[in-house]
Design an enzyme around this catalytic site. Structure first.
Site, PDB file in Angstrom:
ATOM      1  N   GLY A  36     -24.437  35.390  -7.563  1.00  0.00           N
ATOM      2  CA  GLY A  36     -23.253  34.518  -7.521  1.00  0.00           C
ATOM      3  C   GLY A  36     -21.982  35.336  -7.710  1.00  0.00           C
ATOM      4  N   HIS A  37     -21.988  36.152  -8.771  1.00  0.00           N
ATOM      5  CA  HIS A  37     -20.831  37.028  -8.994  1.00  0.00           C
ATOM      6  C   HIS A  37     -20.632  37.964  -7.797  1.00  0.00           C
ATOM      7  CE1 HIS A  37     -22.310  36.382 -13.271  1.00  0.00           C
ATOM      8  NE2 HIS A  37     -21.051  36.000 -13.383  1.00  0.00           N
ATOM      9  N   SER A 189     -26.797  31.428 -12.707  1.00  0.00           N
ATOM     10  CA  SER A 189     -25.965  31.457 -13.910  1.00  0.00           C
ATOM     11  C   SER A 189     -26.492  32.538 -14.828  1.00  0.00           C
ATOM     12  CB  SER A 189     -26.048  30.108 -14.632  1.00  0.00           C
ATOM     13  OG  SER A 189     -25.564  30.239 -15.956  1.00  0.00           O
TER      14      SER A 189
HETATM   15  P1  AMP Z   1     -18.871  34.034 -15.560  1.00  0.00           P
HETATM   16  O1  AMP Z   1     -19.351  35.446 -15.673  1.00  0.00           O
HETATM   17  O2  AMP Z   1     -19.939  33.008 -15.792  1.00  0.00           O
HETATM   18  O3  AMP Z   1     -17.602  33.778 -16.327  1.00  0.00           O
HETATM   19  O4  AMP Z   1     -18.496  33.842 -14.029  1.00  0.00           O
HETATM   20  C1  AMP Z   1     -17.560  34.680 -13.403  1.00  0.00           C
HETATM   21  C2  AMP Z   1     -17.207  34.081 -12.068  1.00  0.00           C
HETATM   22  O5  AMP Z   1     -18.365  33.981 -11.252  1.00  0.00           O
HETATM   23  C3  AMP Z   1     -16.648  32.654 -12.192  1.00  0.00           C
HETATM   24  O6  AMP Z   1     -15.576  32.494 -11.272  1.00  0.00           O
HETATM   25  C4  AMP Z   1     -17.830  31.801 -11.827  1.00  0.00           C
HETATM   26  O7  AMP Z   1     -17.474  30.548 -11.297  1.00  0.00           O
HETATM   27  C5  AMP Z   1     -18.491  32.667 -10.774  1.00  0.00           C
HETATM   28  N1  AMP Z   1     -19.899  32.275 -10.616  1.00  0.00           N
HETATM   29  C6  AMP Z   1     -20.836  32.200 -11.592  1.00  0.00           C
HETATM   30  N2  AMP Z   1     -22.002  31.742 -11.082  1.00  0.00           N
HETATM   31  C7  AMP Z   1     -21.796  31.524  -9.764  1.00  0.00           C
HETATM   32  C8  AMP Z   1     -22.616  31.045  -8.690  1.00  0.00           C
HETATM   33  N3  AMP Z   1     -23.885  30.692  -8.870  1.00  0.00           N
HETATM   34  N4  AMP Z   1     -22.055  30.957  -7.456  1.00  0.00           N
HETATM   35  C9  AMP Z   1     -20.748  31.304  -7.246  1.00  0.00           C
HETATM   36  N5  AMP Z   1     -19.945  31.768  -8.218  1.00  0.00           N
HETATM   37  C10 AMP Z   1     -20.447  31.874  -9.460  1.00  0.00           C
END
Ligand code: AMP
Length: 287
Positions: A36-37, A189
């Protein structure tokens, strides 16, 4: 890939890049990176001359101390994945570098985040969006990107960040990227790694319920659609819906009738045991 640890390292790197007129894409993360990231990084790489990613588990956005303590940290793997994905530089500061003198010393400023920050995550995680606005605005001021990339998995977060950028007068383009899912549909996630193998097997029921409810929504009311999703997920052993709201995608205000908005999204939070997972789905899209 260059590893930057301090604010002055970043400032030096950014002014070199600006000196040669390079456009800067920025991908803020809390690490424990997954596909995702990396999809955000990929888009940023394709649209900018240089890409800076940040890896920082921001303590001020955790309302639950246990969630902060157990948040997965995998810096070495993260750096390898970012380098492979074509990131130019990663900013991975310490808490002290970002909040000199401790987080309490930086608690003063209240951000104007609008009504979008009051509902859903704003209601169930008090202080969360103030913490998000605090770190994202700080990072924007340090990195000064042309474009910043965020995932629609955190649908409400994007709306709140857009409001923050406006109220703080920060000149950056916010780019929303689609949700990446595992083959079985579970939204990727960092917290998925905390699920037991049994919970991981059951968790795809969240997206299955959301997906099936889109067709159901074509012939049923908003309330009936809401209820069918909640009942199906709550029937899974160990799973409990914290909230499920069907909202106007721009204001994040709940709707009662499908006709109230051309763009309608359902946002859900589910506890799988102690692990809190979020997801969302579009019911109606603007033509
Ligand atoms: P985080 O590390 O959870 O703070 O996420 C960092 C960025 O990655 C944020 O903009 C999230 O929305 C994005 N992100 C996390 N999981 C996903 C996913 N499955 N698909 C797309 N973007 C994601």
């Amino acid at each position: 890939m260059i590893i930057l640890r301090t604010v002055s390292d970043v400032s030096r790197f950014v002014s070199e890049q600006k000196g040669r007129n390079a456009s800067i894409g920025f991908v803020p993360t809390m690490g424990a990176l997954h596909a995702g990231h990396l999809s955000l990084v990929e888009k940023a790489v394709s649209e900018n001359d240089v890409v800076i990613a940040s890896v920082f588990v921001n303590p001020t956005q955790f309302n639950n101390p246990n969630d902060l303590a157990t948040y997965p940290r995998k810096e070495e793997d993260d750096f390898r994945l970012l380098a492979e994905a074509g990131v130019t530089a990663v900013f991975a500061p310490s808490v002290e570098e970002i909040y000199p003198g401790g987080v309490e010393a930086h608690a003063g400023h209240k951000f104007d985040l609008g009504q979008a920050a009051e509902v859903m995550e704003g209601k169930y995680r008090p202080g969360h969006f103030q913490g998000v606005a605090q770190i994202v605005s700080l990072l924007f001021r340090i990195v000064t990107p042309d474009r910043a990339y965020f995932g629609e998995k955190d649908f409400q977060q994007i709306a709140v960040i857009r409001n923050m950028v406006k109220s703080e007068n920060i000149d950056v383009e916010i780019i929303a990227c689609p949700i990446k899912r595992a083959d079985d549909g579970l939204a990727l996630s960092s917290r998925n790694s905390l699920l037991t193998s049994e919970q991981r097997k059951l968790a795809p029921e969240i997206y299955a319920a959301l997906k099936d409810s889109v067709e159901y929504s074509l012939s049923h009311s908003v309330q009936a659609t809401h209820d069918t999703v909640v009942e199906r997920i709550d029937a899974v052993p160990g799973m409990k819906v914290e909230y499920f709201e069907i909202v106007d995608a721009r204001t994040l205000v709940k709707i009662d009738e499908w006709e109230e908005s051309p763009w309608v999204v359902g946002c859900i939070t589910v506890y799988c045991g102690d692990i809190r997972l979020i997801d969302n789905i579009a019911y109606r899209l603007p033509k």
